[in-house]
Design a protein around this motif. Structure first.
Motif, PDB file in Angstrom:
ATOM      1  N   ALA A 103      -4.484   7.567  -3.898  1.00 49.70           N
ATOM      2  CA  ALA A 103      -5.011   6.725  -3.307  1.00 49.70           C
ATOM      3  C   ALA A 103      -5.246   5.312  -4.097  1.00 49.70           C
ATOM      4  N   ARG A 104      -5.400   5.483  -5.534  1.00 50.21           N
ATOM      5  CA  ARG A 104      -5.394   4.273  -6.251  1.00 50.21           C
ATOM      6  C   ARG A 104      -4.010   3.581  -6.272  1.00 50.21           C
ATOM      7  N   LEU A 105      -2.828   4.372  -6.026  1.00 51.97           N
ATOM      8  CA  LEU A 105      -1.627   3.642  -6.174  1.00 51.97           C
ATOM      9  C   LEU A 105      -1.417   2.971  -4.752  1.00 51.97           C
ATOM     10  N   LEU A 106      -1.889   3.554  -3.837  1.00 50.78           N
ATOM     11  CA  LEU A 106      -1.802   2.808  -2.414  1.00 50.78           C
ATOM     12  C   LEU A 106      -2.660   1.662  -2.524  1.00 50.78           C
ATOM     13  N   LEU A 107      -3.658   1.686  -2.941  1.00 48.37           N
ATOM     14  CA  LEU A 107      -4.378   0.216  -3.078  1.00 48.37           C
ATOM     15  C   LEU A 107      -3.672  -0.991  -3.596  1.00 48.37           C
ATOM     16  N   GLY A 108      -2.729  -0.588  -4.496  1.00 46.44           N
ATOM     17  CA  GLY A 108      -1.808  -1.792  -5.158  1.00 46.44           C
ATOM     18  C   GLY A 108      -0.557  -2.035  -4.280  1.00 46.44           C
ATOM     19  N   GLU A 109      -0.323  -1.232  -3.143  1.00 42.36           N
ATOM     20  CA  GLU A 109       0.622  -1.847  -2.094  1.00 42.36           C
ATOM     21  C   GLU A 109       0.403  -2.592  -1.149  1.00 42.36           C
ATOM     22  N   GLU A 110       1.153  -3.747  -1.146  1.00 41.81           N
ATOM     23  CA  GLU A 110       0.623  -4.970  -0.280  1.00 41.81           C
ATOM     24  C   GLU A 110       1.077  -4.653   1.210  1.00 41.81           C
ATOM     25  N   THR A 111       0.404  -5.304   2.081  1.00 42.08           N
ATOM     26  CA  THR A 111       0.488  -5.061   3.413  1.00 42.08           C
ATOM     27  C   THR A 111       1.259  -6.175   4.090  1.00 42.08           C
ATOM     28  N   PRO A 112       1.781  -6.141   5.460  1.00 44.92           N
ATOM     29  CA  PRO A 112       2.345  -7.145   5.933  1.00 44.92           C
ATOM     30  C   PRO A 112       1.830  -8.655   5.914  1.00 44.92           C
ATOM     31  N   LYS A 113       2.477  -9.783   5.360  1.00 45.31           N
ATOM     32  CA  LYS A 113       1.679 -10.877   5.703  1.00 45.31           C
ATOM     33  C   LYS A 113       2.284 -12.018   6.693  1.00 45.31           C
ATOM     34  N   ALA A 114       3.184 -11.516   7.362  1.00 42.54           N
ATOM     35  CA  ALA A 114       3.722 -12.249   8.510  1.00 42.54           C
ATOM     36  C   ALA A 114       4.531 -11.313   9.648  1.00 42.54           C
ATOM     37  N   LEU A 115       4.054 -11.813  10.861  1.00 42.82           N
ATOM     38  CA  LEU A 115       4.544 -10.920  12.221  1.00 42.82           C
ATOM     39  C   LEU A 115       5.031 -11.945  13.067  1.00 42.82           C
ATOM     40  N   CYS A 154      -1.917  -7.435  13.267  1.00 44.47           N
ATOM     41  CA  CYS A 154      -2.108  -8.860  12.642  1.00 44.47           C
ATOM     42  C   CYS A 154      -1.908  -9.052  11.179  1.00 44.47           C
ATOM     43  N   PRO A 155      -1.241 -10.039  10.930  1.00 47.37           N
ATOM     44  CA  PRO A 155      -0.913 -10.165   9.164  1.00 47.37           C
ATOM     45  C   PRO A 155      -2.253  -9.962   8.628  1.00 47.37           C
ATOM     46  N   ASP A 156      -1.944  -9.258   7.486  1.00 40.52           N
ATOM     47  CA  ASP A 156      -3.195  -9.188   6.604  1.00 40.52           C
ATOM     48  C   ASP A 156      -3.600 -10.018   5.571  1.00 40.52           C
ATOM     49  N   SER A 157      -4.743 -10.847   5.620  1.00 39.97           N
ATOM     50  CA  SER A 157      -5.066 -11.873   4.885  1.00 39.97           C
ATOM     51  C   SER A 157      -5.797 -11.423   3.382  1.00 39.97           C
ATOM     52  N   SER A 158      -6.207 -10.037   3.312  1.00 36.23           N
ATOM     53  CA  SER A 158      -6.812  -9.489   2.203  1.00 36.23           C
ATOM     54  C   SER A 158      -5.566  -9.162   1.168  1.00 36.23           C
ATOM     55  N   THR A 159      -6.132  -9.175   0.023  1.00 30.27           N
ATOM     56  CA  THR A 159      -5.244  -8.775  -1.091  1.00 30.27           C
ATOM     57  C   THR A 159      -5.117  -7.451  -1.569  1.00 30.27           C
ATOM     58  N   PRO A 180     -12.870 -12.468  12.719  1.00 25.92           N
ATOM     59  CA  PRO A 180     -11.552 -12.584  11.781  1.00 25.92           C
ATOM     60  C   PRO A 180     -10.583 -11.602  12.323  1.00 25.92           C
ATOM     61  N   LEU A 181      -9.585 -11.960  12.783  1.00 25.12           N
ATOM     62  CA  LEU A 181      -8.607 -11.160  13.605  1.00 25.12           C
ATOM     63  C   LEU A 181      -8.010  -9.930  12.868  1.00 25.12           C
ATOM     64  N   ASP A 182      -7.753 -10.019  11.615  1.00 25.69           N
ATOM     65  CA  ASP A 182      -7.160  -9.265  10.547  1.00 25.69           C
ATOM     66  C   ASP A 182      -8.083  -8.222  10.156  1.00 25.69           C
ATOM     67  N   MET A 183      -9.450  -8.380  10.468  1.00 28.47           N
ATOM     68  CA  MET A 183     -10.350  -7.280  10.067  1.00 28.47           C
ATOM     69  C   MET A 183     -10.878  -6.626  11.232  1.00 28.47           C
ATOM     70  N   ILE A 184     -10.665  -6.965  12.727  1.00 27.16           N
ATOM     71  CA  ILE A 184     -11.169  -6.380  13.865  1.00 27.16           C
ATOM     72  C   ILE A 184     -10.567  -5.152  14.035  1.00 27.16           C
ATOM     73  N   ALA A 185     -10.791  -3.813  13.913  1.00 31.57           N
ATOM     74  CA  ALA A 185     -10.306  -2.468  13.554  1.00 31.57           C
ATOM     75  C   ALA A 185      -9.079  -2.466  12.513  1.00 31.57           C
ATOM     76  N   SER A 186      -9.447  -3.327  11.593  1.00 26.07           N
ATOM     77  CA  SER A 186      -8.468  -3.480  10.389  1.00 26.07           C
ATOM     78  C   SER A 186      -7.219  -4.102  10.742  1.00 26.07           C
ATOM     79  N   GLY A 187      -7.035  -4.651  11.750  1.00 26.29           N
ATOM     80  CA  GLY A 187      -5.984  -5.538  12.270  1.00 26.29           C
ATOM     81  C   GLY A 187      -4.714  -4.802  12.173  1.00 26.29           C
ATOM     82  N   PRO A 188      -4.522  -3.939  13.222  1.00 25.14           N
ATOM     83  CA  PRO A 188      -3.147  -3.164  13.422  1.00 25.14           C
ATOM     84  C   PRO A 188      -2.210  -4.002  13.867  1.00 25.14           C
TER      85      PRO A 188
END
Length: 411
Positions: free
Chosen positions: A225-237, A201-206, A191-199
């Motif tokens: 840290a809990r607040l950051l867990l609620g901030e979404e990552t890039p979904k398109a590149l 790659c668009p992120d598929s996790s939520t 899974p490309l977005d999980m290898i090395a945490s996908g720097p």
């Protein structure tokens, strides 16, 4: 110790590791890389980063700056135009943060005609990191995840949201420059977005998944840290092209081929092994019990990545724990052995790649006054295997495509 089995194990390991070296794979992938004419910058992160970077510079001829970030002891020399850095793994440290910061500075200076050749391999999640929280808290969260037995996908889902470069953020930082990524996969299914945490790659996790993982394992997190867990990552590149090269499938196939050359009948059990290391060891031992009386040379192969729940304070790694857990089950099977190695040459925080046991190991441990069950409870497989010549030491291999475990019968 059965010297014939041990010799076969060493040959299988060496042949398997040679087959998954990244040099040829990087050269093949770079045939599809066509820089626009501006600057070409190289960024490589992971346990195989130095080897990949050296191969890339050989192909490209030169680069206009670059950085390698790899594990301590994995830099094997200078690479023209590239700064080579070593840092902490599996727990990130200040050297990794500083080196990643230099990579971010390189990326931030690029324009539309420039190209980033981005090389990733296993271990990149810890090594390529610039946290959004304190380094101390990130290390503490990482240690919690490792100790509770979270798998790599769960760990990376959390890491992405606590990082300035993971989950596609590094590629976004590189824009408008184009990113050509070459990835050596260390995660089952690639899974490309999980290898090395996908720097890159668009992120598929939520965010919901990250929050569920934190709740599942009862992670101790600050409010920040809990607040950051609620901030979404890039979904398109739109500035990235990536090629995956090398995987555990190739590692298993190479092991099977060498087994066949040595006269064994290879049986690939799985290239998606994902369970407790002790369970995997016990399972492989039970397979040998079933077939021990058949009079055939057999090799049962399992590739993947197991996990360890830490219950003690000893020293070891998942491959060492796997084989030690197999020792009671194959006790007395004089023609049987189980060995397991990490393809990067390092198993946990040790200098061993993995371990080897055979039908005489349990008795050898008892002669040394070691109870295998107490050793496993203390997660101290390293010292137990060292006492009976059961460690497999390869040194850093320059690659990383998960682990391979093999159970042999050689009547």
């Amino acid at each position: 110790m059965n010297e014939a089995l041990r010799k076969d194990a060493e040959q299988i390991i060496q042949s398997s590791l040679r087959a998954v070296q990244p040099d040829a794979a990087v050269r093949r992938a770079l045939k599809h890389c066509h820089p626009r004419g501006g600057r070409t910058v190289l960024v490589a992160a992971g346990k195989a980063a130095w080897q990949m970077a050296r191969a890339a510079v050989d192909v490209l001829g030169r680069v206009d700056g670059g950085i390698v970030i790899t594990k301590y002891g994995h830099v094997k020399g200078a690479i023209p135009g590239v700064v080579c850095c070593e840092a902490g793994h599996p727990v990130p440290d200040e050297n990794g943060f500083a080196a990643t910061g230099r990579a971010m500075e390189l990326a931030g200076e690029l324009g539309e005609e420039d190209t980033v050749v981005f090389l990733l391999s296993g271990g990149g999640s810890a090594l390529f990191e610039k946290p959004r929280i304190s380094g101390e808290e990130l290390r503490e969260i990482t240690e919690q995840l490792l100790a509770c037995g979270a798998d790599i996908v769960e760990i990376n889902t959390i890491r992405k949201r606590l990082s300035q470069v993971k989950g596609g953020r590094f590629a976004r930082l590189c824009a408008p420059a184009r990113v050509f990524g070459i990835v050596l996969s260390d995660i089952l299914g690639d899974p490309l977005d999980m290898i090395a945490s996908g720097p890159a790659c668009p992120d598929s996790s939520t965010c919901a998944q990250a929050e569920a993982i934190a709740e599942k394992y009862g992670l101790r997190l600050t409010a920040e840290a809990r607040l950051l867990l609620g901030e979404e990552t890039p979904k398109a590149l739109d500035n990235v092209r990536t090629e995956i090269t090398g995987s555990v499938r190739e590692l298993c196939a190479a092991a099977a081929e060498r087994c066949r050359e040595l006269g064994y009948e290879p049986v690939l059990l799985t290239d998606c092994l994902c369970c407790e290391a002790r369970e995997a060891g016990s399972f492989l031992a039970s397979i040998l019990q079933t077939h021990a009386g058949e009079g055939r040379r057999l090799a049962f192969i399992a590739g993947g990545e197991t996990v360890v729940h830490l219950t003690g304070r000893g020293l070891g790694g998942r491959n060492q724990e796997l084989v030690l857990a197999a020792a009671p089950g194959i006790c007395g099977i004089s023609h049987g052995a189980v060995f397991s190695v990490g393809s990067d040459g390092t198993d946990g925080p040790t200098d061993a790649a993995g371990g080897y046991v055979d039908g005489g190991t349990l008795a050898a441990l008892a002669e040394k006054g070691l109870d295998v069950y107490k050793v496993l409870a203390d997660n101290d497989a390293y010292h137990a295997l060292a006492a009976v010549n059961g460690l497999i030491v390869t040194g850093p291999t320059g690659t990383n495509v998960n682990d391979v475990a093999v159970a042999l019968l050689r009547p």
